[in-house]
Design an enzyme around this catalytic site. Structure first.
Site, PDB file in Angstrom:
ATOM      1  N   ASN A 206       0.809  -1.224   0.000  1.00 38.94           N
ATOM      2  CA  ASN A 206       0.000   0.000   0.000  1.00 38.94           C
ATOM      3  C   ASN A 206       0.846   1.280   0.000  1.00 38.94           C
ATOM      4  O   ASN A 206       0.409   2.325   0.438  1.00 38.94           O
ATOM      5  CB  ASN A 206      -1.018  -0.035   1.146  1.00 38.94           C
ATOM      6  CG  ASN A 206      -0.376  -0.356   2.473  1.00 38.94           C
ATOM      7  OD1 ASN A 206       0.849  -0.287   2.592  1.00 38.94           O
ATOM      8  ND2 ASN A 206      -1.171  -0.692   3.461  1.00 38.94           N
TER       9      ASN A 206
ATOM     10  N   GLU B 168       7.600   5.078  16.938  1.00 44.07           N
ATOM     11  CA  GLU B 168       8.145   4.905  15.593  1.00 44.07           C
ATOM     12  C   GLU B 168       9.175   5.989  15.254  1.00 44.07           C
ATOM     13  O   GLU B 168      10.223   5.689  14.678  1.00 44.07           O
ATOM     14  CB  GLU B 168       7.006   4.923  14.563  1.00 44.07           C
ATOM     15  CG  GLU B 168       6.088   3.712  14.675  1.00 44.07           C
ATOM     16  CD  GLU B 168       4.858   3.822  13.777  1.00 44.07           C
ATOM     17  OE1 GLU B 168       4.721   4.834  13.065  1.00 44.07           O
ATOM     18  OE2 GLU B 168       4.041   2.879  13.790  1.00 44.07           O
TER      19      GLU B 168
HETATM   20  N1  UDP Z   1      -0.990  -5.724   6.138  1.00 40.26           N
HETATM   21  C1  UDP Z   1      -1.230  -6.771   5.256  1.00 40.26           C
HETATM   22  N2  UDP Z   1      -2.337  -7.534   5.434  1.00 40.26           N
HETATM   23  C2  UDP Z   1      -3.240  -7.315   6.429  1.00 40.26           C
HETATM   24  C3  UDP Z   1      -2.992  -6.246   7.321  1.00 40.26           C
HETATM   25  C4  UDP Z   1      -1.865  -5.473   7.142  1.00 40.26           C
HETATM   26  O1  UDP Z   1      -0.444  -7.003   4.335  1.00 40.26           O
HETATM   27  O2  UDP Z   1      -4.239  -8.044   6.541  1.00 40.26           O
HETATM   28  C5  UDP Z   1       0.225  -4.890   5.967  1.00 40.26           C
HETATM   29  C6  UDP Z   1      -0.050  -3.587   5.205  1.00 40.26           C
HETATM   30  O3  UDP Z   1       1.089  -3.307   4.388  1.00 40.26           O
HETATM   31  C7  UDP Z   1      -0.193  -2.588   6.348  1.00 40.26           C
HETATM   32  C8  UDP Z   1       0.824  -3.119   7.352  1.00 40.26           C
HETATM   33  O4  UDP Z   1       0.718  -4.536   7.249  1.00 40.26           O
HETATM   34  O5  UDP Z   1       0.097  -1.263   5.931  1.00 40.26           O
HETATM   35  C9  UDP Z   1       0.576  -2.691   8.793  1.00 40.26           C
HETATM   36  O6  UDP Z   1      -0.735  -3.056   9.173  1.00 40.26           O
HETATM   37  P1  UDP Z   1      -1.640  -2.079  10.042  1.00 40.26           P
HETATM   38  O7  UDP Z   1      -2.813  -2.895  10.515  1.00 40.26           O
HETATM   39  O8  UDP Z   1      -0.822  -1.384  11.062  1.00 40.26           O
HETATM   40  O9  UDP Z   1      -2.203  -1.045   8.944  1.00 40.26           O
HETATM   41  P2  UDP Z   1      -1.802   0.487   8.668  1.00 40.26           P
HETATM   42  O10 UDP Z   1      -1.627   1.157  10.002  1.00 40.26           O
HETATM   43  O11 UDP Z   1      -0.530   0.472   7.844  1.00 40.26           O
HETATM   44  O12 UDP Z   1      -2.958   1.049   7.883  1.00 40.26           O
END
Ligand code: UDP
Ligand code: MG
Length: 170
Positions: A125, A139
């Site tokens: 993403n 972080e």
């Molecule tokens: N991610 C993934 N599959 C999932 C959930 C998360 O590949 O089902 C990856 C995605 O790249 C995401 C990162 O893990 O940005 C961190 O997850 P988080 O739940 O913290 O989401 P964010 O805060 O980045 O929106």
């Protein structure tokens, strides 16, 4: 509304797709200050510390490989790291970034416009955005040294190092 700081990363897929300019342009609409910026080759240790909250997820290994850019290799195995500061910065930047799942993200958001889901199921993403003030602080302290941020945002202390080896310009 409070002034907040957060960590934003342009992930290796954003680098490989040459999206740095597009991403920074979209983020600049929020009119926030960049108070730290650098390019980083992510170690396994840094990757695992960054995503430690997801360590029990089945995709944790692939996620750590992704943020290290292992799937892409040289010269794409790096990220750009930024500390942004502004009013209500975390919620506003996360809105511009879009939902975690790029297929569910607003198509006009960064993730909606540029993200994809790999055949292995990893959400590529293109950006990381801190999720709340305490995570942002953790972080920022993980990715940046105090002297790499142009503003003092967290308390610091001075320590004397002996026998430290340091690389300097010749
Ligand atoms: N991610 C993934 N599959 C999932 C959930 C998360 O590949 O089902 C990856 C995605 O790249 C995401 C990162 O893990 O940005 C961190 O997850 P988080 O739940 O913290 O989401 P964010 O805060 O980045 O929106
Ligand atoms: Mg998160």
């Amino acid at each position: 509304m409070a002034i907040e700081q957060l960590l934003i990363l342009i992930k290796p897929d954003g680098i490989k797709k040459s999206l740095t300019g597009n991403i920074l342009t979209k983020l600049s609409e929020a009119r926030m200050l960049i108070i730290g910026a650098k390019t980083v080759k992510v170690s396994k240790e840094l990757a695992e510390q960054h995503y430690y909250q997801l360590k029990d997820k089945p995709f944790f290994g692939e996620l750590a490989d992704y943020i290290q850019g292992k799937v892409y290799g040289e010269p794409w195995d790096r990220v750009l790291a930024f500390v942004y500061q502004g009013e209500d910065a975390i919620a506003r930047m996360r809105k511009i970034a879009g939902a975690t799942n790029p297929e569910e993200a607003d198509p006009v958001s960064i993730r909606g416009a540029y993200g994809r889901i790999t055949t292995k199921g990893v959400y590529e993403n293109v950006v990381h955005c801190s999720s709340d003030p305490s995570e942002a602080e953790r972080e920022i302290k993980l990715w940046f040294k105090p002297e790499e941020i142009v503003k003092s945002i967290y308390p610091t202390k001075k320590i004397v190092l002996e026998k430290e080896t340091k690389e300097v310009w010749v």
